[in-house]
Design an enzyme around this catalytic site. Structure first.
Site, PDB file in Angstrom:
ATOM      1  N   ASP A   1      67.361  69.350  80.306  1.00  0.00           N
ATOM      2  CA  ASP A   1      66.881  70.284  78.846  1.00  0.00           C
ATOM      3  C   ASP A   1      64.746  70.270  79.043  1.00  0.00           C
ATOM      4  OD1 ASP A   1      65.564  70.276  76.353  1.00  0.00           O
ATOM      5  OD2 ASP A   1      66.827  68.466  75.524  1.00  0.00           O
TER       6      ASP A   1
ATOM      7  N   ARG B   1      87.153  84.119  72.756  1.00  0.00           N
ATOM      8  CA  ARG B   1      86.535  82.908  73.297  1.00  0.00           C
ATOM      9  C   ARG B   1      86.268  83.399  74.592  1.00  0.00           C
ATOM     10  NH1 ARG B   1      89.965  79.431  74.880  1.00  0.00           N
ATOM     11  NH2 ARG B   1      91.527  79.944  72.777  1.00  0.00           N
TER      12      ARG B   1
ATOM     13  N   TYR C   1      65.340  63.577  73.956  1.00  0.00           N
ATOM     14  CA  TYR C   1      65.703  64.003  72.367  1.00  0.00           C
ATOM     15  C   TYR C   1      67.171  63.093  72.414  1.00  0.00           C
ATOM     16  CZ  TYR C   1      67.811  67.146  68.942  1.00  0.00           C
ATOM     17  OH  TYR C   1      68.165  68.009  68.221  1.00  0.00           O
TER      18      TYR C   1
ATOM     19  N   LYS D   1      65.636  76.985  69.043  1.00  0.00           N
ATOM     20  CA  LYS D   1      64.089  77.139  69.568  1.00  0.00           C
ATOM     21  C   LYS D   1      63.448  78.176  69.314  1.00  0.00           C
ATOM     22  CE  LYS D   1      64.564  72.399  67.733  1.00  0.00           C
ATOM     23  NZ  LYS D   1      65.404  71.806  68.855  1.00  0.00           N
TER      24      LYS D   1
HETATM   25  C1  LIG Z   1      66.142  71.224  69.039  1.00  0.00           C
HETATM   26  C2  LIG Z   1      66.408  70.222  70.439  1.00  0.00           C
HETATM   27  C3  LIG Z   1      67.957  70.146  70.973  1.00  0.00           C
HETATM   28  C4  LIG Z   1      68.785  70.589  70.519  1.00  0.00           C
HETATM   29  O1  LIG Z   1      68.944  71.359  69.358  1.00  0.00           O
HETATM   30  P1  LIG Z   1      70.047  72.089  68.172  1.00  0.00           P
HETATM   31  O2  LIG Z   1      70.270  73.709  68.685  1.00  0.00           O
HETATM   32  O3  LIG Z   1      69.166  72.080  67.351  1.00  0.00           O
HETATM   33  O4  LIG Z   1      71.197  71.094  68.731  1.00  0.00           O
HETATM   34  C5  LIG Z   1      67.813  70.167  71.434  1.00  0.00           C
HETATM   35  N1  LIG Z   1      66.720  69.133  72.503  1.00  0.00           N
HETATM   36  C6  LIG Z   1      65.531  69.404  72.194  1.00  0.00           C
HETATM   37  C7  LIG Z   1      64.574  68.903  73.082  1.00  0.00           C
HETATM   38  C8  LIG Z   1      65.163  69.856  71.084  1.00  0.00           C
HETATM   39  O5  LIG Z   1      63.966  69.730  70.686  1.00  0.00           O
END
Ligand SMILES: *Cc1c(COP(=O)(O)O)cnc(C)c1O
Length: 396
Positions: free
Chosen positions: A185, A58, A113, A210
């Site tokens: 973000d 971990r 988001y 992404k």
């Molecule tokens: C998809 C997304 C997230 C979350 O990511 P996950 O891996 O799906 O939890 C966070 N911020 C933005 C801008 C996103 O598009």
């Protein structure tokens, strides 16, 4: 031993070299994938003294370390360390928990988001942290929203779904004057197209699901922190027992190697399709900060060096059936959430119910597109067939 470069290298070279140590793995180009929980010590003396480079699955393995090192090197010198999380949302939650707690106040853009908003309104509130949502275009006026207990300002640019740009250097300078930290973000631009730390961000979050993954086959998130915020981040991650599966870490590392070429193509094709859509009579407006017509274009031009393949459009008012006919006609665009993979996507969205600091009144149905790695000529032809179906539905 192979020569190590001591001169600065450009981002694409960094993507290839970062976090790699072939000599540690018998010369193989990539690190092994360690499936691990227990680590065995050679002697009782070693165990009592915790004499081992690693101590438990971990807490990290060579696979973890390779990915963390790679991400840190890509972020550059202001990044003191990286935490790996099982999703982008987990990365957001952990960064917020590291930044503030009971009795604290945070500022979050109205265009954030949506699951970030759910976290703030749910778990974060239950823990006694208060959130104020602000107009993402607020700029220096954000100073008016600070309270004595404001610990952090969250930024995300462009905004999720609606693509508002934020003046991050200005917001960061106000936040730092007020002794608050800045969390960003940065999933949309990635560190390749927005150098978050150089623009005043203290903690950078990415949904690695992404573009880092890039193939729609992993869930992964990461938070990079500067020296001041790293201890709280690591402590939060370790205390909560969060870690990422070894195969997903490996795929994230593998995705990083081609991030530069993929993003360049997403940028180029995305802009081409956006410009085409801008000329269409069915389209009211296109929300893409790299377009000259976009209200946030000057900020994008000043602070960003590229764009990914994600943007939105607003159609001129039409019936729900006509919009569905348009989407159902598309063969190359899948209808689905998430983005950043090699494939193109389209989704209908509506921010009306949950925005609180701004009003969402786009003037027609809104669709978000992700432009994948298909040939943009084919994507444009697909959209053109979609508009044909929309017109046919309107005539019915
Ligand atoms: C998809 C997304 C997230 C979350 O990511 P996950 O891996 O799906 O939890 C966070 N911020 C933005 C801008 C996103 O598009």
């Amino acid at each position: 031993m192979k020569k190590k470069l001591k001169v600065p290298i450009k981002p694409d070279s960094r993507l290839v070299t970062s976090g790699r140590d072939p000599e540690a793995y018998y010369g193989f180009v990539n690190p092994p994938v360690y499936h691990a929980s227990t680590l065995l010590y050679p002697t009782a003396e070693d165990q009592v003294a915790h004499r081992a480079r690693y101590n438990y699955g971990r807490r990290g393995t060579p696979t973890t370390e390779a990915l963390e090192n790679a991400l840190r090197e890509i972020d550059g010198e202001s990044c003191a360390g990286v935490a790996l999380l099982p999703s982008g949302l987990a990365a957001i939650a952990v960064a917020l928990l590291a930044a503030a707690g009971s009795g604290d106040h945070v500022l979050v853009p109205d265009s954030v988001y949506r699951p970030t908003r759910n976290f703030c309104n749910g778990v974060f509130k239950r823990l006694g942290a208060e959130t104020t949502y602000y107009d993402p275009m607020i700029g220096a006026d954000i100073v008016k929203l600070f309270k004595p207990n404001t610990r952090a300002v969250f930024v995300e640019a462009p905004g999720s779904q609606s693509f508002e740009m934020q003046d991050i250097p200005t917001i960061a300078s106000v936040a730092h004057d007020k002794r608050a930290i800045v969390l960003m973000d940065n999933t949309w631009a990635t560190p390749l197209y927005f150098r978050a730390f150089e623009k005043g961000v203290d903690m950078q979050i990415q949904a690695g699901t992404k573009y880092i993954g890039g193939h729609s086959d992993i869930m992964f998130g990461c938070v990079s922190a500067n020296a001041a915020t790293l201890p709280a981040l690591k402590d939060t991650v370790y205390s909560m027992g969060l870690c990422v599966g070894p195969d997903d870490m490996y795929l994230a590392l593998r995705g990083l190697r081609t991030l530069g070429v993929r993003l360049a193509r997403h940028f180029q094709s995305g802009l081409r399709v956006a410009r085409w859509l801008e000329q269409r009579p069915e389209v009211l407006r296109v929300m893409h900060p790299a377009l000259e017509s976009d209200p946030g274009h000057h900020i994008w031009k000043r602070d960003f060096t590229g764009a990914c393949g994600l943007f939105s459009i607003v159609l001129k008012p039409t019936s729900e059936q006509s919009v569905h006919a348009f989407l159902n006609e598309l063969a190359l665009f899948g209808l689905g959430y998430s983005w950043g993979g090699f494939e193109s996507l389209a989704i209908l969205f509506d921010c009306t119910e949950y925005r609180t600091a701004t009003k969402w009144a786009p003037g027609g149905p809104a669709i978000r597109f992700h432009i994948g790695l298909e040939d943009p000529d084919d994507l444009i032809a697909d959209l053109e067939r979609g508009f044909g179906a929309l017109a046919a539905a309107e005539r019915r």
